[in-house]
Design a protein around this motif. Sequence first.
Motif, PDB file in Angstrom:
ATOM      1  N   LEU A 132       5.016  30.366  -2.849  1.00 17.93           N
ATOM      2  CA  LEU A 132       4.963  31.174  -1.626  1.00 17.93           C
ATOM      3  C   LEU A 132       5.731  32.477  -1.804  1.00 17.93           C
ATOM      4  N   SER A 133       6.995  32.375  -2.212  1.00 16.85           N
ATOM      5  CA  SER A 133       7.865  33.564  -2.206  1.00 16.85           C
ATOM      6  C   SER A 133       7.442  34.623  -3.227  1.00 16.85           C
ATOM      7  N   LEU A 152       0.978  30.423   6.411  1.00 19.44           N
ATOM      8  CA  LEU A 152       1.743  30.886   5.244  1.00 19.44           C
ATOM      9  C   LEU A 152       1.057  30.452   3.937  1.00 19.44           C
ATOM     10  N   CYS A 156      10.770  26.819   0.723  1.00 14.10           N
ATOM     11  CA  CYS A 156       9.492  27.003   0.016  1.00 14.10           C
ATOM     12  C   CYS A 156       9.675  27.001  -1.494  1.00 14.10           C
ATOM     13  N   MET A 201       6.244  36.613   6.104  1.00 15.41           N
ATOM     14  CA  MET A 201       6.860  35.357   6.552  1.00 15.41           C
ATOM     15  C   MET A 201       7.388  35.519   7.978  1.00 15.41           C
ATOM     16  N   GLU A 208       8.597  38.930   2.638  1.00  9.76           N
ATOM     17  CA  GLU A 208       9.475  38.489   3.723  1.00  9.76           C
ATOM     18  C   GLU A 208       8.929  38.965   5.074  1.00  9.76           C
ATOM     19  N   THR A 238       4.643  35.763  10.639  1.00  8.91           N
ATOM     20  CA  THR A 238       3.993  34.466  10.861  1.00  8.91           C
ATOM     21  C   THR A 238       4.883  33.538  11.687  1.00  8.91           C
ATOM     22  N   VAL A 292       5.557  24.694   1.721  1.00  6.93           N
ATOM     23  CA  VAL A 292       6.311  25.290   2.824  1.00  6.93           C
ATOM     24  C   VAL A 292       6.810  24.176   3.747  1.00  6.93           C
ATOM     25  N   LEU A 327      13.106  28.013   6.859  1.00  7.96           N
ATOM     26  CA  LEU A 327      11.912  27.966   6.017  1.00  7.96           C
ATOM     27  C   LEU A 327      12.350  27.615   4.598  1.00  7.96           C
TER      28      LEU A 327
END
Length: 253
Positions: A198-199, A225, A194, A207, A204, A210, A240, A192
């Motif tokens: 997102l982060s 996401l 990104c 993530m 986590e 998903t 992503v 992944l």
Amino acid sequence: MLTANRSDIGRVRHVNEDQSWVSQLNNGITIAIVADGMGGHQAGDVASQKAVDAFRSMLEQSAAKADLSLQEGKMLIRQAISQANEAVFEMASRNERYHNMGTTIVAALVKQDNAIIGHVGDSRAYKIKEGVITQITNDHTLVNELVKSGQLSAEEAAHHPRRNVLTRAVGTDSQVEIEVQSVEWSPEDVLLLCSDGLSNLVSEQQMLQTVTTEQLELEAKADHLIQLALHAGGDDNITVVLLQEAGSTNRGE
């Protein structure tokens, strides 16, 4: 290789300054990059596009050889990010409007049993393997430096007002220090990549849940996401990229 590449402007920004690109070469190598641009007056989207274009033009040609070794792969990722740095820096130097523009980069070159990761800035790479998510990259941020030196806890860092201040970026200087590493890669793993849109907003654990759900195809996982980040506020552009071997068991068919 299955790939998914998704980007969203988010709920707050007027321009999407993120850029991403994924390609599968004829020799079985997959290349991916996420770049999160910065700079006033829409210079961020110029920087990230310029960086991705420079990275792409070099790697599409040079990584296509039949028997690319691990060392060659690492060298190529480093050279391609260095070339992106030169392209952005030169453009910023020539044009006052783009003064000080720059971009993060996180990039991957995946071949057989290795994934080579190169990065500058705070865009991240994670590996999901056997129900565990691991952050591969190390943020090049002021706050992360304070965490590493023991001056801030991880919890404090997550909510620090200056958590987005980068200690290095692509294009802001004539030279940049590029972090390159390789991790083991097996058919069940998911990579992944990104941007911090997102982060910063999706945990986590979210993530992991998903990516490991068997109800969704890979592209739907990437979409989900993005939706999680939007529901959490979407205060930045969100990008992503997911990579997974086609023969994997949890593809959700």
